[in-house]
Design a protein around this motif. Sequence first.
Motif, mmCIF file in Angstrom:
data_model
loop_
_atom_site.group_PDB
_atom_site.id
_atom_site.type_symbol
_atom_site.label_atom_id
_atom_site.label_comp_id
_atom_site.label_asym_id
_atom_site.label_seq_id
_atom_site.Cartn_x
_atom_site.Cartn_y
_atom_site.Cartn_z
ATOM 1 N N PRO A 41 157.267 -10.195 -83.126
ATOM 2 C CA PRO A 41 156.726 -11.537 -83.357
ATOM 3 C C PRO A 41 157.564 -12.647 -82.744
ATOM 4 O O PRO A 41 157.079 -13.762 -82.572
ATOM 5 N N TYR B 277 147.636 -9.429 -76.636
ATOM 6 C CA TYR B 277 146.207 -9.288 -76.381
ATOM 7 C C TYR B 277 145.460 -10.618 -76.408
ATOM 8 O O TYR B 277 144.243 -10.645 -76.297
ATOM 9 N N GLN B 278 146.189 -11.695 -76.536
ATOM 10 C CA GLN B 278 145.569 -13.014 -76.462
ATOM 11 C C GLN B 278 145.083 -13.271 -75.032
ATOM 12 O O GLN B 278 145.776 -12.951 -74.064
ATOM 13 N N PRO C 19 156.104 -4.115 -79.952
ATOM 14 C CA PRO C 19 155.729 -5.520 -80.161
ATOM 15 C C PRO C 19 156.716 -6.213 -81.086
ATOM 16 O O PRO C 19 157.282 -5.597 -81.991
ATOM 17 N N ASP D 12 151.710 -12.428 -78.887
ATOM 18 C CA ASP D 12 150.432 -11.730 -78.927
ATOM 19 C C ASP D 12 150.059 -11.237 -77.535
ATOM 20 O O ASP D 12 149.601 -12.012 -76.695
#
Length: 250
Positions: A149, A119-120, A147, A117
């Motif tokens: 996972p 943008y975490q 991106p 992630d």
Amino acid sequence: MATPGDKQTGFLARYTMVSFHISLNPMSANATPITYHPREANTPVLAHWQSFPGNFKGLAANAGELDCGDYDLGGGVVVERKSATDFSLAVMDKRLFGEIGKLKSSYDHPVYIVEGDLYQGRFHTEPTAIREAIAWMTVMQGVPLVPSPGPEFTAELMFVMASQAQHGMGHPIVMRSGKPFDPVNGQRYLVEGLPGISESLARALLDHFGSASGVFAAGVDDLAQVVGISPQAAARMRKVLDANWPGSRA
């Protein structure tokens, strides 16, 4: 740079070198070689390739000393693989900008794959700086950020990318469907195929020049006389119209 914890550090001797070949697809005589940096030798990416050989027919993965990047996929494509945390840190310490400069000077098509992630919220990161860096690399530098996972998805994606870079799609791609046969709609269809040209702009161009052939023969200055067509847009149109087709003998 891969996900923290995926990689070992130190001298080359500390890496376990892994080279492997997966049998070719009976329907194709094409091998798909991928060269990876030795620091990637013990990552889940290579483990996934080895664990599921049926998904990667023709893959030939070999370690090699790359000047930059983590995976050379062939066809001028190189992948820099990062965790979301490493990417954020590379932005904050300005390392990213030099990396991209070196990748672009060495390869035609550098790609960043970021796992996790992005943008975490993270300690010592600034969301505005992250957004600005992503905009700069994708819009100003033309370097895509993809991106992922996790490393397994990255492994699957890189094999497809390498296959397309080296062998193409393997089947024809229809850019547009529903081609009209009548002259009026046919001319509008042709002009709409130019970069940045909408239906309304196509009509404006045809009204001004009188025919599709007139539009295609017009120079940049003449194209820019049409309302809604900027000099930059006109230049892009001419660039497409004047480009040589790959493999052309002209």
